[in-house]
Design a protein around this motif. Sequence first.
Motif, PDB file in Angstrom:
ATOM      1  N   ALA B  78       0.809  -1.213   0.000  1.00 22.79           N
ATOM      2  CA  ALA B  78       0.000   0.000   0.000  1.00 22.79           C
ATOM      3  C   ALA B  78       0.840   1.260   0.000  1.00 22.79           C
ATOM      4  CB  ALA B  78      -0.938  -0.004   1.206  1.00 22.79           C
ATOM      5  N   GLY B  79       2.140   1.099  -0.005  1.00 18.71           N
ATOM      6  CA  GLY B  79       3.017   2.262  -0.112  1.00 18.71           C
ATOM      7  C   GLY B  79       3.022   3.188   1.080  1.00 18.71           C
ATOM      8  N   TRP B  80       2.589   2.712   2.222  1.00 18.88           N
ATOM      9  CA  TRP B  80       2.571   3.583   3.401  1.00 18.88           C
ATOM     10  C   TRP B  80       3.988   3.887   3.871  1.00 18.88           C
ATOM     11  CZ3 TRP B  80      -1.444   3.153   7.773  1.00 18.88           C
ATOM     12  CH2 TRP B  80      -2.739   3.182   7.231  1.00 18.88           C
ATOM     13  N   PRO B  81       4.192   5.033   4.509  1.00 21.04           N
ATOM     14  CA  PRO B  81       5.490   5.263   5.138  1.00 21.04           C
ATOM     15  C   PRO B  81       5.614   4.430   6.410  1.00 21.04           C
ATOM     16  CG  PRO B  81       4.060   7.167   5.434  1.00 21.04           C
ATOM     17  CD  PRO B  81       3.311   6.212   4.567  1.00 21.04           C
ATOM     18  N   PHE B  82       6.832   4.339   6.899  1.00 25.58           N
ATOM     19  CA  PHE B  82       7.114   3.406   7.975  1.00 25.58           C
ATOM     20  C   PHE B  82       6.329   3.680   9.253  1.00 25.58           C
ATOM     21  CE2 PHE B  82       9.037   0.889  11.034  1.00 25.58           C
ATOM     22  CZ  PHE B  82       9.616   1.653  12.023  1.00 25.58           C
ATOM     23  N   GLU B  83       6.376   4.919   9.752  1.00 30.09           N
ATOM     24  CA  GLU B  83       5.838   5.171  11.087  1.00 30.09           C
ATOM     25  C   GLU B  83       4.362   4.818  11.228  1.00 30.09           C
ATOM     26  OE1 GLU B  83       7.834   7.135   9.513  1.00 30.09           O
ATOM     27  OE2 GLU B  83       9.562   7.537  10.791  1.00 30.09           O
ATOM     28  N   PRO B  84       3.505   5.311  10.330  1.00 24.13           N
ATOM     29  CA  PRO B  84       2.110   4.899  10.473  1.00 24.13           C
ATOM     30  C   PRO B  84       1.910   3.398  10.261  1.00 24.13           C
ATOM     31  CG  PRO B  84       2.383   6.404   8.611  1.00 24.13           C
ATOM     32  CD  PRO B  84       3.688   6.328   9.285  1.00 24.13           C
ATOM     33  N   ALA B  85       2.740   2.812   9.385  1.00 22.14           N
ATOM     34  CA  ALA B  85       2.596   1.374   9.141  1.00 22.14           C
ATOM     35  C   ALA B  85       2.892   0.593  10.412  1.00 22.14           C
ATOM     36  CB  ALA B  85       3.525   0.933   8.014  1.00 22.14           C
ATOM     37  N   ALA B  86       3.947   0.967  11.108  1.00 26.14           N
ATOM     38  CA  ALA B  86       4.290   0.264  12.346  1.00 26.14           C
ATOM     39  C   ALA B  86       3.225   0.490  13.406  1.00 26.14           C
ATOM     40  CB  ALA B  86       5.653   0.728  12.857  1.00 26.14           C
ATOM     41  N   ALA B  87       2.730   1.723  13.462  1.00 29.01           N
ATOM     42  CA  ALA B  87       1.678   1.998  14.439  1.00 29.01           C
ATOM     43  C   ALA B  87       0.473   1.127  14.157  1.00 29.01           C
ATOM     44  CB  ALA B  87       1.297   3.483  14.382  1.00 29.01           C
ATOM     45  N   LEU B  88       0.132   1.011  12.878  1.00 25.34           N
ATOM     46  CA  LEU B  88      -1.013   0.188  12.529  1.00 25.34           C
ATOM     47  C   LEU B  88      -0.720  -1.284  12.764  1.00 25.34           C
ATOM     48  CD1 LEU B  88      -3.535   1.596  11.510  1.00 25.34           C
ATOM     49  CD2 LEU B  88      -3.345   0.166   9.507  1.00 25.34           C
ATOM     50  N   GLY B  89       0.551  -1.645  12.690  1.00 26.81           N
ATOM     51  CA  GLY B  89       0.937  -3.017  13.029  1.00 26.81           C
ATOM     52  C   GLY B  89       0.544  -3.323  14.463  1.00 26.81           C
ATOM     53  N   GLY B  90       0.798  -2.326  15.323  1.00 28.94           N
ATOM     54  CA  GLY B  90       0.409  -2.498  16.718  1.00 28.94           C
ATOM     55  C   GLY B  90      -1.099  -2.617  16.864  1.00 28.94           C
ATOM     56  N   VAL B  91      -1.804  -1.780  16.118  1.00 29.81           N
ATOM     57  CA  VAL B  91      -3.272  -1.824  16.183  1.00 29.81           C
ATOM     58  C   VAL B  91      -3.780  -3.183  15.711  1.00 29.81           C
ATOM     59  CG1 VAL B  91      -5.381  -0.857  15.202  1.00 29.81           C
ATOM     60  CG2 VAL B  91      -3.543   0.660  15.931  1.00 29.81           C
ATOM     61  N   ALA B  92      -3.186  -3.683  14.626  1.00 32.67           N
ATOM     62  CA  ALA B  92      -3.601  -4.986  14.100  1.00 32.67           C
ATOM     63  C   ALA B  92      -3.390  -6.063  15.139  1.00 32.67           C
ATOM     64  CB  ALA B  92      -2.814  -5.311  12.825  1.00 32.67           C
ATOM     65  N   ALA B  93      -2.218  -6.030  15.787  1.00 29.34           N
ATOM     66  CA  ALA B  93      -1.933  -7.031  16.817  1.00 29.34           C
ATOM     67  C   ALA B  93      -2.942  -6.911  17.954  1.00 29.34           C
ATOM     68  CB  ALA B  93      -0.510  -6.855  17.343  1.00 29.34           C
ATOM     69  N   GLY B  94      -3.266  -5.673  18.296  1.00 29.00           N
ATOM     70  CA  GLY B  94      -4.240  -5.456  19.356  1.00 29.00           C
ATOM     71  C   GLY B  94      -5.610  -6.001  18.989  1.00 29.00           C
ATOM     72  N   LEU B  95      -5.995  -5.813  17.725  1.00 27.32           N
ATOM     73  CA  LEU B  95      -7.296  -6.319  17.280  1.00 27.32           C
ATOM     74  C   LEU B  95      -7.334  -7.840  17.344  1.00 27.32           C
ATOM     75  CD1 LEU B  95      -8.273  -4.102  14.244  1.00 27.32           C
ATOM     76  CD2 LEU B  95      -9.600  -4.510  16.318  1.00 27.32           C
ATOM     77  N   VAL B  96      -6.259  -8.458  16.864  1.00 29.28           N
ATOM     78  CA  VAL B  96      -6.193  -9.923  16.912  1.00 29.28           C
ATOM     79  C   VAL B  96      -6.305 -10.379  18.358  1.00 29.28           C
ATOM     80  CG1 VAL B  96      -4.703 -11.913  16.531  1.00 29.28           C
ATOM     81  CG2 VAL B  96      -4.905 -10.174  14.775  1.00 29.28           C
ATOM     82  N   ALA B  97      -5.615  -9.668  19.252  1.00 28.50           N
ATOM     83  CA  ALA B  97      -5.666 -10.042  20.669  1.00 28.50           C
ATOM     84  C   ALA B  97      -7.079  -9.861  21.218  1.00 28.50           C
ATOM     85  CB  ALA B  97      -4.678  -9.196  21.460  1.00 28.50           C
ATOM     86  N   LEU B  98      -7.720  -8.782  20.807  1.00 30.11           N
ATOM     87  CA  LEU B  98      -9.071  -8.531  21.297  1.00 30.11           C
ATOM     88  C   LEU B  98     -10.021  -9.647  20.873  1.00 30.11           C
ATOM     89  CD1 LEU B  98     -10.796  -6.375  22.734  1.00 30.11           C
ATOM     90  CD2 LEU B  98     -11.308  -5.415  20.503  1.00 30.11           C
ATOM     91  N   ILE B  99      -9.953  -9.974  19.583  1.00 27.31           N
ATOM     92  CA  ILE B  99     -10.883 -10.980  19.056  1.00 27.31           C
ATOM     93  C   ILE B  99     -10.554 -12.367  19.601  1.00 27.31           C
ATOM     94  CG2 ILE B  99     -11.735 -12.066  16.953  1.00 27.31           C
ATOM     95  CD1 ILE B  99     -11.062  -9.497  15.494  1.00 27.31           C
TER      96      ILE B  99
END
Lengths: 416, 323, 295
Positions: B78-99
């Motif tokens: 998706a061509g995202w820059p690093f910082e938001p991508a990593a932040a969203l990586g954390g969010v994704a991990a959090g979502l997986v943990a939540l579910i």
Amino acid sequence: MHRKGWWVVAALMLALGLTLVTGPTMAADEFKIGVITSLSGDLATGGSVTKRGYDLWAKAVNAQGGIEIKGKKYPVRLIYGDDQSQPAQAASAAERLAAQEKVDAILGPYASGTTLAAAPVLEKYKIPMITGSAESPLIWKQKFRYTFGTIPPVNFTGSAAIKVLAALPQGPKTAVIYGTNDTFSKATAEAFQSTAEQVGIKVLRFNILPPKQDMTPLMSAAKVLNPDLIAFGGHDEELINLVKVLTQINFTPKALIMHYGVTEPAFAQALGKNANEVLGASVWTGSLPTKGTLGWPTAKAYADAAVAEYPKDPADYTQAASSAAGLVFQAALSQLAVAPPLDEAARTKLVEVLEKIDLQTFYGHVKFATEGDYYHSNAGLTPLMVQITGGKEAVVAPADSAQAKLVYPMTPWDKR
Amino acid sequence: MRGLPAWLWILLVIAGVGLVPVVMTDAFFLRLFTEALMWIGLAITWDLMAGYVGYLNFGHGVSFGVGAYATALLIVNAGWPFEPAAALGGVAAGLVALISGWPTLRLRGAYFAIGTWALNRAVMQLALVLDITGGADGMRLPAFLRPQFFSWVMLGVVGATFLVLWLLLEQAPFGLKLKAIREDESGSLAIGLNPAKLKLQAYVLSAVPAGIIGGVYAYWITFIDPASTLGDLVTDQAVVMAIFGGLGTLIGPVIGALLLFAFKTYFWAYLSDYQVLYLIILGLAIAATVFFLPDGFWGTVTRRREGRRALQKGMALAHFPEK
Amino acid sequence: MLILLPQAIVDGILLGGIYLTVAMGFSLAYGVLHVIDFAVGEWIMLGAFVGLTFTNWFHLDPLLSLPVVFVIFAAVGWMLQPLLQRVLSGSRGRPVLMALVFTFGLALAFRGSALTVFGIFTHSLNTALSQGSWHVNWGSFFLTIPLIRLAGLVYALAVIVVLNYLLKKTDFGLAVRAVAQHKEAAGLMGVDIKRTSAAVYGLYVGISAMTGVFIGAIVSLNASMGPDLSLFAFFVVVLAGMGYLSGVPWASFLLGLIQSFFLIYLNPSYVLLALFTILYGILLISPTGMFRKGV
């Protein structure tokens, strides 16, 4: 109360940093060549093969006094970095060898994943790397300027063997093909499959399996389909397991072809007479009529030297390719004619020399491609088909290199 | 010195550590520095569940791997820059943990441990069979090789994690509530706590930083594959580091991580011929630590100090008995 | 492909037989001693290598090494158990976790030792039964049963029967069941807890080591095979319900059948994904095992 903890933490970090950071060495009487390979971890069996290859070369070149630059001989010192079969450690090893040890060149990893992690680091430091092993076509697609390989990609070697089989008078008409889900084995299986379809062999089953999967149900199903050919891409343990399954259900296909791993002594040792007549693909054996202008004069000379040094591990093509990688550096460094330590400009020039290298060695012809899908890999070799005969590998195709006659179809397990 | 609040102390330490990459610019040292910080982060987040809540999460690697792959996919596809991508990586991990946490946290003890391990293996298999993750071939990220950058990023992530966990676990009642669950989960209901909600909060809280760390890892190493990001190694090392240091504290895992990392790296750098010996020594060291120092190095030290202090108090009282 | 159905069932049961051999000793150890032994895979691996050594030294069939392997490892387990007990009965830390990590450390040490002594290569144990198979051919109905896998299943069932007898019909078994139920009360009743516990652990290690010989014969052996075996031991036992020995055969066969059917009828690439997801799903629905009899 926790304040003391912080001092401990600080002390530990400082100690860690200081013990591991050594000052730059100023010795310039030798070529420092780093080696990144899998000395431990899942891929240690393969890594040890490359180590033998690299060590043999270093020993041989130092026996002559070293590489000659402008009349002075510079011995070679190998500095090892274990990638522990993991990409992160490969990158770390690359950084250590480049930044700490300040090596002049690098001999590369056994596996493709580790190579892919180390290569960008070496691009940054501009240190040329030749790998004697990593066979995944993915590496060459990345077009790393500083990475080369003496081994052609696996899709190149694997396909030739299938073509040989197809050309036989009563050749296989149907096949069941499986591969393990890792970079190398998958590429092997896919090469088998696409070539089979190309030459008109009907692929009844093709699938990529989880590593170390028990194949009994799959082979039971295959037995019903009765394919002429079973082709499998996997690692040593899986190859042994597959043959055992086939002997247990008593199904002998007309041909059983696997790739790397059949030539390991462990394969024949574990399976005894059931290892015989199994086919494999290769690019080198000790019986090839090659002539080397540098280093060992013939394939046999290398095979003998290897066995003298490592009696329990006869040389296979990965080991030969690894030693050849060393020879290529030897030739290139001589041609470059710059004394060590090599600075960045010299190393960049070394890459140019490597791209133009055209060397005949005991291993075969080494010439790196400079464009296309096989960029910087050595696609000039002739693929060979080998068959285990009497517990040892023997070349059975192409005809001008054959040591033994191809046994086809295979003798049923219970009649051996 | 004594007057400084703990959180300011922590910030000062982090800032101090942040000066290290300015002074020591050797690339290899910085790589070690970054990796040490990474393991500290993974060890303290694992300790949150194991030491404070008392739940052994053998799927901690899932958060790391999900973060790594999410970040890689965002950067590469998706061509995202690093910082938001990593932040969203954390969010994704959090979502997986939540579910996954909601049903999984109903399991207790060994069942939870093995259930999370099953989840870890399932996610690894998923990464192996999907095309978008590259399967066994893994994913290559664009190479951005700046050692100082990654040192500071990792320090920032791990430092912030430590600070947040410190505030939540040692200052706020949250930590006490979790420990109550650890000691007696059914009993905690009786005193008005909601263990299900608290456990889930802790589970997600341990997942998000691990996910961000995974994202940083992906960009830093430039190559990820299922074995290296979703294999057992990530969880196993975090577990051992936390145990070495001492569970139930935050400094314990930090020390454990540093000790183990130092030992491992030393062996790797200087004794790589004896790598098999490393396994033996490590194994025996782990067994010996559990046997002789079940509270870990730091835990034993703190206990001893607590014990000594209690002893001193007792003796002081004995000298000056209440009249 | 209905024609393959009987073979799929047989292959699944035989595969389950292998899982059973791996899990049965482990289930005993957990049920009685409440210890999750992370080193179960390594015990199996070491047993396989001792079997290999025995075979190479005496040139006898590997299956003949079974009694020797059992005795050696039962003794080792007996001697090791008091150490484990000390870890388990620690007043600080969490005993379950501590025992887990302790055995994890042991597993690493065993693996490193095996790598040092036996190297990195894969070996195979070849027995007289290794190549035989029973073939049934009746019209279009056919079945192939590899003898060595059948032997593995027979071994597993034999051990289960013996254990059952031991536990239900002997005094020793009574003591074991008492210790499993309530250690302190059993002690008060006059059971020698230390000896009983040591004996159970020794039994478990001995059984696991014998399993190693079978695995080496059916599949292959190498120094790194431990973790994958431990994984399946855990999964089978958790699925059956920890401590519920009678559930272990069912759980083993279930896992074997799922694999077999998946490999033959569905896409083999997804077999492990399916397996782990199913395991995870069953645990969520029935948190104390599929029979809800776990402790």
